[in-house]
Structures are given as C-alpha cells and as structure tokens.
Design a protein around this motif. Structure first.
Motif, short mmCIF file in Angstrom:
data_model
loop_
_atom_site.label_atom_id
_atom_site.label_comp_id
_atom_site.label_asym_id
_atom_site.label_seq_id
_atom_site.Cartn_x
_atom_site.Cartn_y
_atom_site.Cartn_z
N LEU B 11 -46.66 -66.52 54.18
CA LEU B 11 -45.84 -67.24 55.26
C LEU B 11 -44.03 -66.64 54.49
O LEU B 11 -43.13 -67.02 54.74
N ILE B 12 -43.73 -66.95 53.09
CA ILE B 12 -43.35 -66.87 52.09
C ILE B 12 -42.15 -65.33 52.22
O ILE B 12 -41.72 -64.87 52.62
N GLY B 13 -43.12 -64.91 51.56
CA GLY B 13 -42.88 -63.02 51.09
C GLY B 13 -42.69 -62.77 52.68
O GLY B 13 -41.81 -61.56 52.74
N GLY B 14 -43.70 -63.07 53.40
CA GLY B 14 -42.95 -61.58 54.65
C GLY B 14 -42.03 -62.38 55.23
O GLY B 14 -41.53 -61.51 56.30
N SER B 15 -41.76 -63.64 55.00
CA SER B 15 -39.84 -64.15 55.79
C SER B 15 -39.46 -63.28 55.17
O SER B 15 -38.56 -62.93 55.71
N VAL B 16 -39.18 -63.34 53.75
CA VAL B 16 -38.07 -63.00 52.86
C VAL B 16 -38.29 -61.07 53.43
O VAL B 16 -36.59 -60.71 53.89
N LEU B 17 -39.33 -60.68 53.46
CA LEU B 17 -39.30 -58.98 53.15
C LEU B 17 -38.17 -58.73 55.34
O LEU B 17 -37.47 -58.02 55.43
N ARG B 18 -38.55 -59.94 56.40
CA ARG B 18 -38.18 -59.60 57.83
C ARG B 18 -36.78 -60.74 57.33
O ARG B 18 -36.02 -59.51 58.29
N ALA B 19 -36.39 -61.33 56.97
CA ALA B 19 -34.94 -61.58 56.89
C ALA B 19 -34.00 -60.79 56.09
O ALA B 19 -32.87 -60.37 56.20
N ALA B 40 -47.97 -56.74 59.59
CA ALA B 40 -46.28 -55.90 59.36
C ALA B 40 -46.24 -54.71 60.25
O ALA B 40 -44.93 -54.59 60.47
N ARG B 41 -46.82 -53.64 59.58
CA ARG B 41 -46.63 -52.25 59.85
C ARG B 41 -46.67 -52.77 62.03
O ARG B 41 -45.18 -51.95 62.33
N ALA B 42 -47.42 -53.69 62.44
CA ALA B 42 -46.66 -53.32 63.63
C ALA B 42 -45.37 -54.57 64.35
O ALA B 42 -44.98 -53.74 65.69
N ASP B 43 -45.72 -55.13 63.62
CA ASP B 43 -43.79 -55.57 63.95
C ASP B 43 -43.20 -54.50 63.02
O ASP B 43 -41.81 -54.78 63.09
N GLY B 44 -43.07 -53.73 63.02
CA GLY B 44 -41.62 -51.77 61.88
C GLY B 44 -41.67 -52.99 60.84
O GLY B 44 -40.71 -52.42 60.59
N ALA B 45 -42.59 -53.32 60.54
CA ALA B 45 -41.95 -53.88 58.81
C ALA B 45 -42.69 -51.89 57.72
O ALA B 45 -43.33 -51.65 58.29
N ASP B 46 -41.37 -52.03 56.04
CA ASP B 46 -42.38 -50.78 55.82
C ASP B 46 -43.01 -51.71 54.29
O ASP B 46 -42.55 -51.99 53.53
N VAL B 47 -44.74 -51.29 54.79
CA VAL B 47 -45.22 -52.33 54.13
C VAL B 47 -46.96 -51.95 53.92
O VAL B 47 -47.33 -51.18 54.65
N CYS B 48 -47.01 -51.56 52.73
CA CYS B 48 -48.36 -51.04 52.29
C CYS B 48 -49.19 -51.60 51.70
O CYS B 48 -49.12 -52.50 51.13
N THR B 49 -50.48 -50.97 51.32
CA THR B 49 -52.06 -51.73 50.32
C THR B 49 -51.56 -51.92 49.31
O THR B 49 -52.92 -52.29 49.00
N ASP B 50 -51.03 -51.28 48.44
CA ASP B 50 -51.10 -50.53 47.69
C ASP B 50 -49.90 -50.27 47.02
O ASP B 50 -49.02 -50.28 46.93
N VAL B 51 -50.32 -52.69 45.90
CA VAL B 51 -49.20 -52.95 44.94
C VAL B 51 -48.25 -51.85 43.57
O VAL B 51 -47.92 -51.73 43.45
N ASP B 52 -49.40 -50.47 43.88
CA ASP B 52 -48.92 -49.58 42.76
C ASP B 52 -47.53 -48.92 42.81
O ASP B 52 -46.79 -48.11 42.47
N THR B 53 -48.56 -48.56 44.21
CA THR B 53 -47.27 -47.34 44.70
C THR B 53 -46.10 -48.52 44.96
O THR B 53 -45.09 -47.92 44.83
N ALA B 54 -46.14 -49.37 45.54
CA ALA B 54 -44.80 -49.93 46.33
C ALA B 54 -43.66 -50.25 44.45
O ALA B 54 -42.59 -50.14 44.54
N LEU B 55 -44.47 -50.54 43.13
CA LEU B 55 -43.73 -50.57 42.66
C LEU B 55 -43.63 -49.83 41.54
O LEU B 55 -42.41 -49.69 41.34
N ARG B 56 -43.97 -48.14 41.80
CA ARG B 56 -43.14 -47.09 41.15
C ARG B 56 -42.12 -46.68 42.14
O ARG B 56 -41.51 -45.99 41.76
#
Lengths: 325, 325
Positions: B11-19, B40-56
């Motif tokens: 709810l919160i993180g997803g709203s931060v990403l959108r806003a 999220a991807r269907a809504d056009g957001a840039d989201v992956c399921t690998d936290v390590d990759t996102a942090l790199r």
C-alpha cells in the motif's frame, strides 16, 4: 383510535408525536418552548404551550402519557401529572431507566408505568431536529418487570411499533447496565482519548487522523448533555469503567512484561466481529403469548439474547432472535 | 532526474513508487511477491522480484533507497543493503521511528538515514491498494536529529513533497510519543471498549450503535497489523496507556465520590475542539535556511508547534504554522 400525549417535543418527543400521528394515533403534546410550539403547529402538529392543559386533556381521553423531557425536568413534570392526570398510563424516553423508575415510584406510587428508551438520535435538537422516521428499524427498549401492568405494557409496545421501532424487552437494571457499556463508557473513553492526545501537544494534534478522529467523535457533543447522561447512570457506569480500567491495566501489564498485546487486541477484534455478526446474521423467530404468567421473564430472556419484537397480534408477540453463536 | 529505489511495493511503498514516478523521479522498485510485481508492471511501473538486483542498480545510480517493508522484514532488507548498496542514502516508511533508527545504527552505522512516516493509509493492502495520490495533503514525518546529514534530509524531503505530502520535522522520539497518543492508544482503547461491550452480552450488542460503532471501528482492523504497530512502539505506548489509566481512574474516582464527570468531559471536549481548530484555522508562514547550524533544532520546534513544510527552494524551507491558541 388510541390517544397519546407527549410532554416535551424536542428531538425524541417531537419525533414520537409525528410518528404516532402518522400511524393514526390521536397524538397531541405540550412544550414550554413557544418557538418549538409554533414550529410544530406550522407542521400541522397538535401542540400547546400549557402542560397542565395537555395533561387535563390526557386524563379526559385516557391517553398514554409520554414523558420526553430531560432528566433534570422530570420532577416538575411528575408533580403536574400527579395533579392533572394521576390515572393515565405513563412511559418515558429518557436514556436511563432505574433512576426514572425510582422517582416515579416515589412520587406516583400507584402509576402504571413502563420505562422506554428508543435507541435513536441525531446531532440536531429541538422540534426542527426530529423526523417522522427517526425510529424506523431502531431498537426501543421497554422495561419489563414481574409486576409490570400487562395491558399498559402492550399499549406502550404498540406505540413503539407504530413509530417503526422494534421493541426490546429488558428490566430497568439490564437496560442501564447495557447502556453504560455501549453508550456511556464510549463517551468517557472519547473524552480521555482526546485529553491524552492533547497532552501530546501540537505535534500530536497535527498528526492525528483516522483512529483518533473516530475514537473522539462523540467528545464533540455538547458536554452538558454527555454529563447528564453519564452521571444519571452512575452505578452501572462505574461497573463499566471498572471493567475498562481492569482490561486496560491488564494490557499495560502484558505490554510492559511480555511485550505482547495479543490477548487484548484479539479479544477486542473478536468482540467487534461478534457485534457485526449479530447485526447481520439470519434470525430465528419466536412467539410469546403475553398474558401467561411467566411472560415477563420469558421476554427478558429474549431481550437478553438480542431478540426484538416486531409485531403484536391481540396479546401474542412475534419477533426475531439472533441465531446462537 | 533524481532516482529512488523502493523496496516493498505494498500500500505505502507502491504509492510512493507511483507518486515519485508521476513527479518525474526515476523510480524503480522490488518486491518478493510475484503477484504484486506482475500487477505493478501491468500498471507501467519499473518493478522486479529480485531485491539484490534492485539494490545493485540503486548503488550504480546513487538512488535514494526507501525501505517499505514491515518491521518484521527490516533485518533481512538491511543485510541486503549492507551488501549491495551500503553507500546509498536511506529512508523508510515504517510507522515507528526509534526502533528502526536503532537497528540501522547497529547494522549500518555509517549509513546516511532519515526516518520517514507518511500519515496516510487505507483499509486495503498490497500494490492494488495503493494510489498515486495517497499522500496528497497528508503529513509526512521526517526525523530531524542534530547529526542528520543535511543534503540527505533535503533529498528525502523533496521526495515527500513530490508525493504531494507536507513534511513534518520531528525527532524519532517526538514522533513515537505522538504516534502512541494519536494512533496506537486509540487502537488499544477500541479493543478494550469492544470487549467491555461484549461482556455486556447480546442485549448490549443488540443496542450498540453510534458511539460504540465509532469508538470500536479500528478494532475491525486485522489484529496482527495492530499488534505489530503497537508492540513496535512499546515504550511510548506504555506512557500513553499510563496517561489514559490515570485519567480514567480520576474520572472513576470523581464519579464515585462526587457524582460528577464534569472535569473529564469538559477537558475532553476542549481538547477535541482544539484539534479541530488547529486543523481549520488560518496559518502563519515561516522560512528556514536549512544549512544554518541550528536548523534541526528550529525545525523540530516548528514540527512540535504543528508546523508543516510545503516548499523547498534551494536550501530554504517554506511552510505554515498554526496560529498560537
């Protein structure tokens, strides 16, 4: 055509007068407020500003007298009834029942009296705040003691049903205990919560939203109304406050020693769910022949189980009960 | 174009990403939930399921990292940040601030960290529950300590403003004390009230309406969420509960001995009015050059007085303050 005389035509009394008239009762009333009387007459209601005159008429027409004044004005009205309409059947719509019953027993020991409490309200007040359908679907408690006059109880129940309410039978004591827990304690807790938040300063008030807003909404009510209501039910409210103090103290102790609020939060959640289920669930029907000897006790058992009476046929009561949980 | 990496897109993180994305930030995120990632991807957001990759990627792009996971998952995420993005500036959106700051100080002692708490919510959860305007007009607390990194604080404040919120500066301790009084205590009192009503049996639940319904609404929340939130703020909540116990005990004593609840009810009423006035009243403006040495202290004073920051121009903060009462 049964007659009803309503003394006091504010939010509740004015709505009783409207609803009874709309249901075909010969309904008339009195108020000491010339403004309210004028407004009521403009709406076609049969209202005068002389309580004595209204009570003399009630005596002449054997009307059911509904006392719809604040608890603080009760003694004055009882003196007028003793003088002008001592033989009329009485009911009231004041929010506590044992204190009212005690004063009536003292001042009018021979009166036929059934205490009433329609559980409906609104943020408005006075004749202008009332409406013909204020009680539609609402519970209307009628005190049901072993020595209650049966015919008078039935007439009062017919008035409540004519107003669109469902009758909940309970002793005065049972009513006051329940009202303390679901109406008076919430007002005290709302006041406490608002004060604790305010003690947190402007930062706390600046951040306050959802849970604070809901939890303190009734603290916005006029304080003299809240005070009269809560103080009028002192003994039952003390018991409810002790229960709350005990539960809050247990929660405090658990959080301090174990770090867990699981028991408190889960029990509260389950209790709230149980309330919602009782409101929503399918119901079982019951029928009680009211003139049988044990009828008051049976009716109190039905009220205690969450049952409501929706119909009276002759002297037989029909209603619905929540399914056992 | 500033970059932001949101870990957890409920709810919160997803709203931060959108806003943030809508405001022109280069916003990307990660979630361990394949369902949420797909939505999220269907809504056009840039989201992956690998936290390590996102942090790199966050480390490569010097992104601001927003920790938007429950308190119970914090340690796992901190370990991943220590490994893949140890130099990134950090913030979070968890509802308590001292415990989060303590864990970050322990696990990432050199991190630049500003604690955050957007005071917005909804009954829904997960990516589907969020929205681009969840924070519009809401207060967003940012922890402001004497040793807070100024540039990092400014960047985090720009994110909060980009999401449509107003920044409330406070120390972690001040935030937790306020949250205990206006958010956590209301949940405990709602649970207590629901249990006291339920103890009154089916009659009490049958008669429960307005004041009960409002006072127990948040007891319908999922208990595990309420528990985590309240228990995570133990010390501050204990102080708030002690305040409530004291006030309720005083009210009980006054009712028992004098029959009056005037002090309790009047103080609660005045406190609720003060809250309403603070929300509604005309406001005074302030301007703080943020790089001056005493800026954190001045900002905390502003937050403590109910002030909010609405604009950042260079390193100058502009906002509004409630008028003194």
């Amino acid at each position: 055509m049964p007659a009803v005389c309503v003394i006091g035509i504010g939010l509740i009394g004015g709505s009783v007068l409207r609803a009874a008239a709309a249901a075909g009762w010969q309904a008339f009333g009195a108020t000491t407020s010339p403004t309210d009387a004028e407004l009521a007459r403009a709406d076609g209601a049969d209202v005068c500003t002389d309580v004595d005159t209204a009570l003399r008429r009630a005596a002449a027409e054997d009307a059911l007298v509904v006392i719809a004044v604040p608890l603080t004005a009760l003694d004055t009205v009882l003196r007028q009834i003793a003088r002008y309409a001592p033989d009329c059947g009485l009911t009231d719509v004041i929010s506590v029942k044992e204190p009212v019953a005690a004063r009536i027993a003292e001042r009018l020991p021979d009166a036929r009296y059934v205490g009433g409490h329609p559980m409906a309200g609104s943020a408005t007040s006075g004749w202008a705040g009332g409406s013909v359908d204020l009680f539609r679907g609402a519970p209307w408690v009628l005190t049901t003691e072993d020595d209650t006059d049966r015919a008078h109880w039935l007439r009062t129940a017919r008035l409540a049903l004519a107003c669109g309410a469902a009758v909940v039978p309970a002793s005065a004591r049972e009513h006051d205990a329940a009202a303390a827990r679901i109406s008076h304690l919430p007002h005290v807790l709302a006041a406490v919560l608002a004060s604790v938040a305010q003690e947190g300063g402007s930062l706390a008030l600046s951040l306050a939203a959802g849970s604070f807003t809901d939890g303190t909404r009734v603290a916005a009510t006029r304080p003299e109304l809240v005070q009269a209501m809560c103080e009028g039910n002192r003994d039952a409210l003390l018991a409810a406050m002790d229960d709350a103090l005990g539960r809050l103290g247990v929660a405090r102790g658990a959080l301090a020693t174990t770090g867990s609020l699981a028991a408190t939060i889960n029990h509260g959640h389950q209790s709230r769910l149980q309330w919602a289920q009782q409101q929503a669930q399918a119901t079982g029907e019951f029928t009680v022949p009211f003139l049988e000897a044990d009828a008051p006790e049976r009716l109190r058992t039905i009220g205690a189980a969450g049952g409501r009476i929706h119909r009276i046929s002759g002297d037989v009561l029909d209603g619905v009960l929540p399914l056992p949980q």
